[in-house]
Write a protein that holds these residues in place. Structure first.
Motif, mmCIF file in Angstrom:
data_model
loop_
_atom_site.group_PDB
_atom_site.id
_atom_site.type_symbol
_atom_site.label_atom_id
_atom_site.label_comp_id
_atom_site.label_asym_id
_atom_site.label_seq_id
_atom_site.Cartn_x
_atom_site.Cartn_y
_atom_site.Cartn_z
ATOM 1 N N ILE A 107 0.842 -1.205 0.000
ATOM 2 C CA ILE A 107 0.000 0.000 0.000
ATOM 3 C C ILE A 107 0.882 1.262 0.000
ATOM 4 O O ILE A 107 0.591 2.232 -0.696
ATOM 5 C CB ILE A 107 -0.953 -0.017 1.223
ATOM 6 C CG1 ILE A 107 -2.013 -1.106 1.018
ATOM 7 C CG2 ILE A 107 -1.611 1.338 1.441
ATOM 8 C CD1 ILE A 107 -2.685 -1.567 2.298
ATOM 9 N N ALA A 108 1.984 1.214 0.746
ATOM 10 C CA ALA A 108 2.899 2.365 0.817
ATOM 11 C C ALA A 108 3.745 2.505 -0.450
ATOM 12 O O ALA A 108 4.435 3.512 -0.630
ATOM 13 C CB ALA A 108 3.801 2.220 2.032
ATOM 14 N N GLY A 109 3.716 1.487 -1.316
ATOM 15 C CA GLY A 109 4.514 1.535 -2.544
ATOM 16 C C GLY A 109 5.943 1.051 -2.347
ATOM 17 O O GLY A 109 6.769 1.160 -3.246
ATOM 18 N N ASP A 110 6.244 0.498 -1.170
ATOM 19 C CA ASP A 110 7.598 0.010 -0.898
ATOM 20 C C ASP A 110 7.860 -1.345 -1.548
ATOM 21 O O ASP A 110 9.014 -1.733 -1.753
ATOM 22 C CB ASP A 110 7.831 -0.103 0.620
ATOM 23 C CG ASP A 110 7.760 1.255 1.310
ATOM 24 O OD1 ASP A 110 7.923 2.273 0.604
ATOM 25 O OD2 ASP A 110 7.528 1.296 2.529
ATOM 26 N N ILE A 111 6.790 -2.085 -1.817
ATOM 27 C CA ILE A 111 6.889 -3.356 -2.547
ATOM 28 C C ILE A 111 5.985 -3.220 -3.771
ATOM 29 O O ILE A 111 4.835 -2.789 -3.636
ATOM 30 C CB ILE A 111 6.429 -4.545 -1.667
ATOM 31 C CG1 ILE A 111 7.395 -4.756 -0.495
ATOM 32 C CG2 ILE A 111 6.297 -5.830 -2.488
ATOM 33 C CD1 ILE A 111 6.973 -5.840 0.472
ATOM 34 N N PRO A 112 6.499 -3.554 -4.955
ATOM 35 C CA PRO A 112 5.670 -3.400 -6.157
ATOM 36 C C PRO A 112 4.526 -4.410 -6.212
ATOM 37 O O PRO A 112 4.625 -5.503 -5.634
ATOM 38 C CB PRO A 112 6.657 -3.636 -7.309
ATOM 39 C CG PRO A 112 7.811 -4.357 -6.718
ATOM 40 C CD PRO A 112 7.845 -4.050 -5.253
ATOM 41 N N SER A 113 3.459 -4.016 -6.883
ATOM 42 C CA SER A 113 2.333 -4.934 -7.096
ATOM 43 C C SER A 113 1.650 -4.555 -8.395
ATOM 44 O O SER A 113 1.846 -3.450 -8.907
ATOM 45 C CB SER A 113 1.331 -4.831 -5.934
ATOM 46 O OG SER A 113 0.693 -3.569 -5.964
ATOM 47 N N LYS A 114 0.869 -5.486 -8.908
ATOM 48 C CA LYS A 114 0.069 -5.210 -10.113
ATOM 49 C C LYS A 114 -1.299 -4.745 -9.651
ATOM 50 O O LYS A 114 -2.204 -5.548 -9.412
ATOM 51 C CB LYS A 114 -0.038 -6.476 -10.968
ATOM 52 C CG LYS A 114 1.175 -6.696 -11.872
ATOM 53 C CD LYS A 114 1.134 -8.048 -12.575
ATOM 54 C CE LYS A 114 -0.045 -8.183 -13.541
ATOM 55 N NZ LYS A 114 -0.142 -9.566 -14.081
ATOM 56 N N LYS A 115 -1.437 -3.422 -9.513
ATOM 57 C CA LYS A 115 -2.682 -2.854 -8.991
ATOM 58 C C LYS A 115 -3.791 -2.899 -10.034
ATOM 59 O O LYS A 115 -3.561 -2.645 -11.209
ATOM 60 C CB LYS A 115 -2.468 -1.396 -8.590
ATOM 61 C CG LYS A 115 -1.780 -1.238 -7.248
ATOM 62 C CD LYS A 115 -2.149 0.098 -6.577
ATOM 63 C CE LYS A 115 -1.384 0.262 -5.270
ATOM 64 N NZ LYS A 115 -0.062 0.855 -5.437
ATOM 65 N N VAL A 116 -4.993 -3.206 -9.598
ATOM 66 C CA VAL A 116 -6.148 -3.127 -10.481
ATOM 67 C C VAL A 116 -7.086 -1.992 -10.064
ATOM 68 O O VAL A 116 -7.954 -1.586 -10.844
ATOM 69 C CB VAL A 116 -6.928 -4.470 -10.553
ATOM 70 C CG1 VAL A 116 -6.035 -5.587 -11.049
ATOM 71 C CG2 VAL A 116 -7.548 -4.855 -9.227
#
Ligand code: 5GP
Ligand code: ZN
Length: 112
Positions: free
Chosen positions: A10-19
């Protein structure tokens, strides 16, 4: 929660594939999908699980559930999907930050 993997996402410290993202909720694809489409709806507020929820979380829980069909459709799950909330160790919960799994696609899911 500094050691919570979803708080880090959520903080952007770990990448994710946001939808999806709004002021209270994020949704991103599961790193180990169990279906062709598999994402999770996650409140930005750190709540460990459904067990820790109370009346103050009522609107947030409603918001999460109402997003499920909308995002499922956007992700191509036009003909149905499954939701899953694992709660606690014996409920198979691995990440102790509340989340709703939404998955489907490819074929009709087996009955549970
Ligand atoms: P739980 O068993 O707690 O309901 O599900 C946690 C889910 O989070 C698992 O399906 C797992 O694959 C997913 N997951 C764990 N770590 C990460 C990560 O760093 N990124 C993403 N996108 N998913 C994760
Ligand atoms: Zn967290």
């Amino acid at each position: 929660m500094s050691d919570c993997i979803f708080c880090k996402i959520i903080a952007g410290d770990i990448p994710s594939k946001k939808v999806y993202e709004d002021d209270e909720v994020v949704a991103f694809h599961d790193i180990r999908p169990i279906a062709p489409v598999h994402f999770m709806l996650v409140p930005k507020l750190h709540v460990a699980s459904l067990t820790e929820c109370n009346e103050s979380h009522r609107d947030l829980l409603g918001r999460l559930l109402l997003l499920a069909p909308r995002l499922a459709k956007e992700q191509g799950l036009e003909t149905g999907f499954r939701t899953m909330i694992n709660t606690g160790h014996d409920g198979g919960q691995e990440v102790f930050h509340l989340h709703i799994h939404v998955f489907g696609g490819g074929a009709t899911l087996p009955k549970t």
